[in-house]
Design a protein around this motif. Structure first.
Motif, PDB file in Angstrom:
ATOM      1  N   THR A   1       0.820  -1.213   0.000  1.00  0.00           N
ATOM      2  CA  THR A   1       0.000   0.000   0.000  1.00  0.00           C
ATOM      3  C   THR A   1       0.850   1.258   0.000  1.00  0.00           C
ATOM      4  OG1 THR A   1      -1.487  -1.250   1.420  1.00  0.00           O
ATOM      5  CG2 THR A   1      -1.970   1.079   1.121  1.00  0.00           C
ATOM      6  N   GLU A   2       1.908   1.248   0.831  1.00  0.00           N
ATOM      7  CA  GLU A   2       2.728   2.445   0.955  1.00  0.00           C
ATOM      8  C   GLU A   2       3.450   2.755  -0.358  1.00  0.00           C
ATOM      9  OE1 GLU A   2       5.836   2.292   3.901  1.00  0.00           O
ATOM     10  OE2 GLU A   2       5.564   4.412   4.340  1.00  0.00           O
ATOM     11  N   PHE A   3       3.931   1.698  -1.038  1.00  0.00           N
ATOM     12  CA  PHE A   3       4.603   1.880  -2.323  1.00  0.00           C
ATOM     13  C   PHE A   3       3.655   2.552  -3.312  1.00  0.00           C
ATOM     14  CE2 PHE A   3       5.577   0.266  -6.598  1.00  0.00           C
ATOM     15  CZ  PHE A   3       6.887   0.671  -6.720  1.00  0.00           C
TER      16      PHE A   3
ATOM     17  N   THR B   1       1.998   7.288  -6.316  1.00  0.00           N
ATOM     18  CA  THR B   1       0.844   8.087  -6.739  1.00  0.00           C
ATOM     19  C   THR B   1       1.004   9.553  -6.362  1.00  0.00           C
ATOM     20  OG1 THR B   1      -0.499   6.121  -6.324  1.00  0.00           O
ATOM     21  CG2 THR B   1      -1.668   8.198  -6.677  1.00  0.00           C
ATOM     22  N   ILE B   2       1.322   9.799  -5.099  1.00  0.00           N
ATOM     23  CA  ILE B   2       1.485  11.184  -4.640  1.00  0.00           C
ATOM     24  C   ILE B   2       2.590  11.874  -5.427  1.00  0.00           C
ATOM     25  CG2 ILE B   2       2.070  12.657  -2.673  1.00  0.00           C
ATOM     26  CD1 ILE B   2       0.939  10.529  -0.842  1.00  0.00           C
ATOM     27  N   LEU B   3       3.692  11.142  -5.619  1.00  0.00           N
ATOM     28  CA  LEU B   3       4.847  11.704  -6.317  1.00  0.00           C
ATOM     29  C   LEU B   3       4.474  12.098  -7.737  1.00  0.00           C
ATOM     30  CD1 LEU B   3       7.687  12.109  -5.255  1.00  0.00           C
ATOM     31  CD2 LEU B   3       8.327   9.916  -6.196  1.00  0.00           C
ATOM     32  N   VAL B   4       3.781  11.202  -8.449  1.00  0.00           N
ATOM     33  CA  VAL B   4       3.448  11.472  -9.856  1.00  0.00           C
ATOM     34  C   VAL B   4       2.470  12.651  -9.944  1.00  0.00           C
ATOM     35  CG1 VAL B   4       2.240  10.556 -11.866  1.00  0.00           C
ATOM     36  CG2 VAL B   4       3.935   9.151 -10.680  1.00  0.00           C
ATOM     37  N   ILE B   5       1.438  12.642  -9.097  1.00  0.00           N
ATOM     38  CA  ILE B   5       0.452  13.734  -9.141  1.00  0.00           C
ATOM     39  C   ILE B   5       1.126  15.078  -8.860  1.00  0.00           C
ATOM     40  CG2 ILE B   5      -1.570  14.700  -7.992  1.00  0.00           C
ATOM     41  CD1 ILE B   5      -2.587  11.861  -7.593  1.00  0.00           C
TER      42      ILE B   5
ATOM     43  N   ALA C   1      10.320  22.742 -17.860  1.00  0.00           N
ATOM     44  CA  ALA C   1       9.308  22.774 -16.800  1.00  0.00           C
ATOM     45  C   ALA C   1       9.159  21.404 -16.136  1.00  0.00           C
ATOM     46  CB  ALA C   1       7.972  23.232 -17.362  1.00  0.00           C
ATOM     47  N   ILE C   2       9.126  20.346 -16.962  1.00  0.00           N
ATOM     48  CA  ILE C   2       8.968  18.993 -16.400  1.00  0.00           C
ATOM     49  C   ILE C   2      10.178  18.642 -15.537  1.00  0.00           C
ATOM     50  CG2 ILE C   2       8.918  16.531 -16.981  1.00  0.00           C
ATOM     51  CD1 ILE C   2       7.209  17.216 -19.377  1.00  0.00           C
ATOM     52  N   ARG C   3      11.368  18.944 -16.054  1.00  0.00           N
ATOM     53  CA  ARG C   3      12.574  18.595 -15.304  1.00  0.00           C
ATOM     54  C   ARG C   3      12.653  19.383 -13.991  1.00  0.00           C
ATOM     55  NH1 ARG C   3      17.479  20.825 -16.375  1.00  0.00           N
ATOM     56  NH2 ARG C   3      16.692  21.507 -18.382  1.00  0.00           N
ATOM     57  N   ALA C   4      12.386  20.695 -14.071  1.00  0.00           N
ATOM     58  CA  ALA C   4      12.462  21.525 -12.862  1.00  0.00           C
ATOM     59  C   ALA C   4      11.395  21.112 -11.856  1.00  0.00           C
ATOM     60  CB  ALA C   4      12.301  22.996 -13.231  1.00  0.00           C
ATOM     61  N   GLY C   5      10.158  20.893 -12.339  1.00  0.00           N
ATOM     62  CA  GLY C   5       9.071  20.499 -11.449  1.00  0.00           C
ATOM     63  C   GLY C   5       9.352  19.163 -10.784  1.00  0.00           C
ATOM     64  N   THR C   6       9.771  18.174 -11.608  1.00  0.00           N
ATOM     65  CA  THR C   6      10.029  16.838 -11.078  1.00  0.00           C
ATOM     66  C   THR C   6      11.174  16.865 -10.073  1.00  0.00           C
ATOM     67  OG1 THR C   6       9.336  15.951 -13.194  1.00  0.00           O
ATOM     68  CG2 THR C   6      10.472  14.443 -11.719  1.00  0.00           C
ATOM     69  N   PHE C   7      12.260  17.569 -10.424  1.00  0.00           N
ATOM     70  CA  PHE C   7      13.414  17.609  -9.525  1.00  0.00           C
ATOM     71  C   PHE C   7      13.032  18.181  -8.168  1.00  0.00           C
ATOM     72  CE2 PHE C   7      17.292  18.941  -7.552  1.00  0.00           C
ATOM     73  CZ  PHE C   7      18.232  18.030  -7.989  1.00  0.00           C
ATOM     74  N   GLN C   8      12.348  19.322  -8.191  1.00  0.00           N
ATOM     75  CA  GLN C   8      11.994  19.981  -6.925  1.00  0.00           C
ATOM     76  C   GLN C   8      11.021  19.141  -6.100  1.00  0.00           C
ATOM     77  OE1 GLN C   8      14.720  22.550  -7.369  1.00  0.00           O
ATOM     78  NE2 GLN C   8      13.435  22.279  -9.164  1.00  0.00           N
ATOM     79  N   VAL C   9      10.018  18.556  -6.784  1.00  0.00           N
ATOM     80  CA  VAL C   9       9.036  17.740  -6.057  1.00  0.00           C
ATOM     81  C   VAL C   9       9.699  16.523  -5.433  1.00  0.00           C
ATOM     82  CG1 VAL C   9       7.079  16.179  -6.396  1.00  0.00           C
ATOM     83  CG2 VAL C   9       6.983  18.503  -7.295  1.00  0.00           C
ATOM     84  N   VAL C  10      10.494  15.813  -6.226  1.00  0.00           N
ATOM     85  CA  VAL C  10      11.148  14.604  -5.698  1.00  0.00           C
ATOM     86  C   VAL C  10      12.100  14.977  -4.567  1.00  0.00           C
ATOM     87  CG1 VAL C  10      12.762  12.759  -6.261  1.00  0.00           C
ATOM     88  CG2 VAL C  10      10.890  13.285  -7.811  1.00  0.00           C
TER      89      VAL C  10
END
Ligand SMILES: [K+]
Ligand SMILES: [K+]
Lengths: 491, 491
Positions: free
Chosen positions: B274-276, B281-285, B306-315
Motif C-alpha cells: 500500500t505504501e509503495f 501516486t502522490i509523487l506522480v500527481i 518545466a517537467i525537469r524543474a518540477g520533477t526535480f523539486q518535487v522529488v
C-alpha cells in the motif's frame, strides 16, 4: 433516514428565521432614514416571505413522520439547517447593498449565523440600521443555536437530543439525561438571555449609544465579533467599555452549564472542573505575556494601556470573538504567533466559542505525555482523568480522531484557498483558514482586524462560507452530508 | 535501566565516529592544499582523539553488563548516541572555520548526522576538501544509521532490535523476526552500499567531477541534501545529472526492505504494498501539477525545462533530500504551498526520508473517513487494511497519538522559535520548523534553497539542532530522555 422528520425540523428553523426577519422589518420602520426605507422594507418583506414559504414547504413534506430519530437524522438536520439558513440569511444583504454579489452576501450571512464575524464589507457606516441590526441579530440567534437550539427544538421529540448535544458540544453529555433535557434547555436559554441583558445594561451604562449597545451585546455573548463600527471597539475609545467587553467575552467563552452552576451557587463543582481551570490558566498566562510584551517592546504605552490592550486582544481572540482595539498585525511575530495559537485553542466546550476547545486540548496533552511514557514502558496502565472522571479509551480515541481530522481539514483548506488566492503570502492563506474554520473572524497578515475579506476571489468566499459552517458544527455534521451511506433510506 | 550496556553501545558508536574521522584525515593528506593542511590535520586528529577517548570511557563504564535489553535501553541508546555524535561531529567545523561559533558547528553537525542538510554556511567554496568530505560523509553515516545502524549494532545482543526497529521505522516490524535480524541487516547494508556505488558511477559517468560525485552520492542515497556547491545542483547545469539525481532520490525514499525485495525479484510483493502505491501516486500527481504550473504560469520555460524543474523539486522535497535546481521561493503561493505539504508527507517508512511518512498518512486518511461514517453510524464495525493486513486498534491509536504529538511539537517549536526570531514573518518561522523537524533542509520564505540558516539567533540554532535529532528519531527517543521514569535504575 427519516426524511419527513428532518424536513419538519428544518421547517421549525425556517420559522425562527422568519421571526428574526420580522423583528428586523420592525427595526426598519423605526430607525431607517426615508431614503433607505423603501429598499430595506422590500428586502425584509422578501426575506420573511421566502423563509415562511420554505417553512410551509418543509412542514408539508414532513406532515406525517415517525418518531425514529437517531444520530444520522440529528447530524443531517443540523448540517442542512445551518447551510439553508446561511443561504436565506443572505437575501437582505444582496437586496439592500447594490455592490454586493451572491458570494459576498452568502459569506456575510454564514459569518453571522456561525458567529464567526469575518466581514467582506469595509465601510459599515453606509449600512441602514435595520441591515446592521440583522447582521448582529443573526449572530445572537446563531449563538443561541449553538448553546441550546438543537436541544430546544428537539426537546419535544424527547430522544436524540443527548446524542445531538454530544456532537455539538463535546464532553458534557452526562449532564443531559433524557428526563432533564427540557428543563436544562429552558435554564440555558435563561442564562443566555440573562447574560445578554446584563451585558446590554453594562454597555449602555458606560455611555455606549443604545443601538450600539444592543448590537454589541448580540455579538459579545455569542463570541461572534461583528461590530457596528468599521474600527470595532477602537471607535468608542473608552477603557470602561473595553473592560466590560472583556468580562462578558470571558463569561461567554465558558461552558454555559458551568455558568448555570455558578448561578445556582455550586462553586465547588465549578472549581473542580478541569476545563474551567485550564481555560482561566491559559487566559491569564497569555494576557500577562502579551501585556508585558506590549509594555516593554517599544510601543511607548503606559502600563495601564498595555495591560488593557493585551488583555482585550487575548480575550477577544481566545474566546474567538474577534473584536479589536488594536491592529495586532503591526506587532512583531511572537505576540502575533501567540494570538494565532490562541485561535486554535478556542474556548470551553458548551460555549459559543470556536477553536479546537480546551477540553480536547487538555485530553490531547495528557494523552501525549502518557504516549511518551508508553514508548519505553509498553505495558504501563494509567488512566486519563478529566473533571474527576476517568476517560474511556473510546473517548480518547474520539478526541484523537477529531484532531487528526481537523488537521487534515486545515491542510486541505489551505491548499484549496491557495488555488484561488495565488498572490497572497502563505501566512495570509493560513490565517484566512484559521479565522474561518475556528469561527474567529479576523486573522493576521492581510486579514487583520482593520482589514476585511472583501478582496478574496468569488469562489474562495463560497468555500470559506462552507468552512465556517463546518467549523461551527465541529466538522461531522457537514462532512457526513458528503458520505453516501447517510442518504440511504433504510439503514 | 541497564546503564552499563547502554554505555557499551555508545562506545561502539564513538568507535564508528572515530573511523569516519580517520577517513577524513586521510582525505586531508591527499586533497587539502598545503596552506589548509596544518589546520585540517589538527582538527581531524583532535576529532579522532576525542571520539577514541569517549569510546574508551564508555567501554570502561560498560565493561561488565547484563544482557537485559528492553525498549527503554534502546530508546536511551538511540537518543544519546545521536546527541553525542552531533556534539563531537561539530569539532572539525569549529576548529577549521575561524568564524564558526559553537552553535554554528553543532547545527551543521546535527544537520549532517540527521541527514537534514540545512546549512548555516553560505560560502561553501572556502571549505577545505577534507571538511567538505566530512560534511557529506556524516550524512551517509547518518543515513546508514537510520536504515540499519541500530539493528546492526544491536544484532550481537540478539534481543531488542525488533522493538528498536519498530520505533525507528514504524510499520515493518513483522519483517524482523529475531532469527532473521542479522541476515536482514547484512542485506540492507549491501542494498545501501550497492545503491551508493550505482549512484556514484552514474554521477561520474555523467561528467560530474569524481570528488563531487562521491560527495553527492553520500548525500543522495541518504536523502540528506548537502551539496559541495553553494548553488546545489544548479551549479552543474546538466539535465543528465539532474535526472540521475531524481532516480536515486526516488529510490532512497522507498522502504529499503522493498528495494531488497525488488532485488530479489519479488515484484508481486512490492506491487501489493500500500505504501509503495501511495508513494508513487502522490509523487506522480505532485510532479504533474507542479510541472504544469511551471510550464503555464508565465515562466516562459520550455516543456522539457518545466517537467525537469518540477520533477526535480518535487522529488527532492518529498523525499526530504533538499537539493535544488531552482529557487522555488520565487514561485507563486500554490506550488510553494504544495512543496510545503510534501515536506510534511515525506517518504516511506524504513527509508532515510523524513516527514510524517506515507504509511502513517495512509492510515490517518483511512481512519478519518471511517470516523466520518462512525459519526452517524456509531456501531459500524469496519477494519482498516494496509499492505493486505488488518490493523489492530492499538496500531491505529499509536498512529493517531504520534500525529497529535507531532502537531504539539510543531506548535511548541514555532512558538519557541518566535521567541528568538522576532523580526521574521510567520511563514519563515513555520518553514524553519518544518525544514528541521522533517529533516528536509531548505524551507520556503527566508530559508529557501538559495539561502542558509546562518542569520538565525545562537539559541535558535541550538534548539533547531535538537529538533533535527528529535525529528530524525521520530520524537520518542528524545522526548523519553526528558521523562524522569526513564532514568530509574530498576523498573
Ligand atoms: K467570532
Ligand atoms: K534532507
Amino acid at each position: 433516514m427519516n426524511f419527513p422528520l428532518v424536513s419538519k425540523l428544518l421547517g421549525v428553523v425556517m420559522l425562527i428565521l422568519a421571526i428574526a426577519f420580522a423583528v428586523c422589518l420592525a427595526t426598519a420602520f423605526w430607525l431607517d432614514s426615508p431614503q433607505q426605507l423603501e429598499l430595506t422594507i422590500r428586502a425584509f418583506v422578501a426575506s420573511v416571505g421566502i423563509s415562511l414559504f420554505a417553512a410551509a414547504l418543509f412542514f408539508w413534506v414532513g406532515r406525517s413522520h415517525t418518531k425514529k430519530f437517531f444520530r444520522k437524522e440529528a447530524l443531517c438536520t443540523i448540517g442542512l439547517a445551518w447551510l439553508l439558513a446561511s443561504l436565506i440569511g443572505a437575501v437582505p444583504y444582496v437586496m439592500v447593498l447594490p455592490d454586493a454579489d451572491m458570494a459576498d452576501a452568502i459569506f456575510e450571512s454564514s459569518s453571522g449565523l456561525t458567529t464567526t464575524g469575518a466581514s467582506v464589507f469595509g465601510d459599515l457606516e453606509r449600512f441602514p440600521p435595520s441591515l446592521m441590526f440583522w447582521r448582529c441579530l443573526s449572530q445572537w440567534v446563531g449563538g443561541m443555536g449553538v448553546v441550546v437550539f438543537f436541544v430546544a427544538v428537539l426537546g419535544f421529540i424527547g430522544v436524540g437530543a443527548k446524542m445531538l448535544y454530544a456532537n455539538e458540544a463535546s464532553g458534557t453529555v452526562s449532564e443531559f439525561e433524557e428526563s432533564r433535557i427540557q428543563s436544562t434547555v429552558a435554564k440555558l436559554v435563561w442564562v443566555y438571555v440573562g447574560l445578554s441583558a446584563a451585558c446590554c445594561l453594562a454597555y449602555w451604562g458606560a455611555d455606549m449609544p443604545w443601538f450600539d449597545a444592543i448590537c454589541h451585546t448580540f455579538t459579545t455573548v455569542s463570541t461572534a465579533g461583528f461590530s457596528t463600527r468599521s474600527t470595532s471597539f477602537a471607535a468608542f475609545d473608552s477603557p470602561t467599555i473595553e473592560w466590560i467587553s472583556i468580562i462578558f467575552m470571558t463569561l461567554a467563552g465558558l461552558n454555559f452549564i458551568l455558568i448555570l452552576r455558578i448561578c445556582m451557587g455550586r462553586f465547588r463543582f465549578v472549581l473542580r472542573n478541569t476545563e474551567f481551570a485550564a481555560y482561566i490558566t491559559i487566559l491569564v498566562i497569555a494576557c500577562v505575556l502579551v501585556s508585558a510584551f506590549l509594555r516593554f517592546d517599544g510601543t511607548g504605552w503606559s502600563t495601564e494601556h498595555a495591560i488593557r490592550a493585551g488583555t482585550f486582544q487575548v480575550v477577544s481572540i481566545m474566546t474567538t470573538t474577534g473584536f479589536a482595539t488594536e491592529d495586532f498585525t503591526q506587532w512583531t511575530s511572537l505576540p502575533q504567533m501567540m494570538l494565532l495559537f490562541l485561535m486554535l485553542v478556542g474556548g470551553c466546550t458548551g460555549s459559543t466559542a470556536g477553536g479546537i476547545k480546551i477540553s480536547r486540548l487538555v485530553i490531547a496533552v495528557r494523552q501525549s505525555i502518557l504516549t511518551i511514557e508508553r514508548s519505553f514502558r509498553t505495558r504501563v496502565v494509567r488512566q486519563i482523568r478529566v473533571n474527576g472522571q476517568t476517560l474511556s479509551s473510546q473517548s480518547i480515541s474520539d478526541v484523537n480522531s477529531y484532531l487528526v481530522l481537523i488537521a487534515s481539514v486545515i491542510c486541505g483548506s489551505i491548499l484549496l484557498v491557495s488555488v484561488f488566492e495565488t498572490s497572497h503570502a502563505i501566512d495570509t492563506n493560513l490565517s484566512i483558514v484559521f479565522a474561518c474554520l475556528f469561527n474567529v473572524g479576523p486573522g493576521i497578515a492581510e486579514v487583520g482586524p482593520t482589514e476585511n475579506f472583501g478582496f478574496l476571489h468569488y469562489h474562495t468566499k463560497l468555500f470559506l462560507s462552507l468552512l465556517m459552517v463546518m467549523g461551527r458544527l465541529e466538522l461531522y455534521a457537514i462532512l457526513a452530508l458528503f458520505a453516501p451511506p447517510l442518504w440511504k433510506r433504510f439503514s
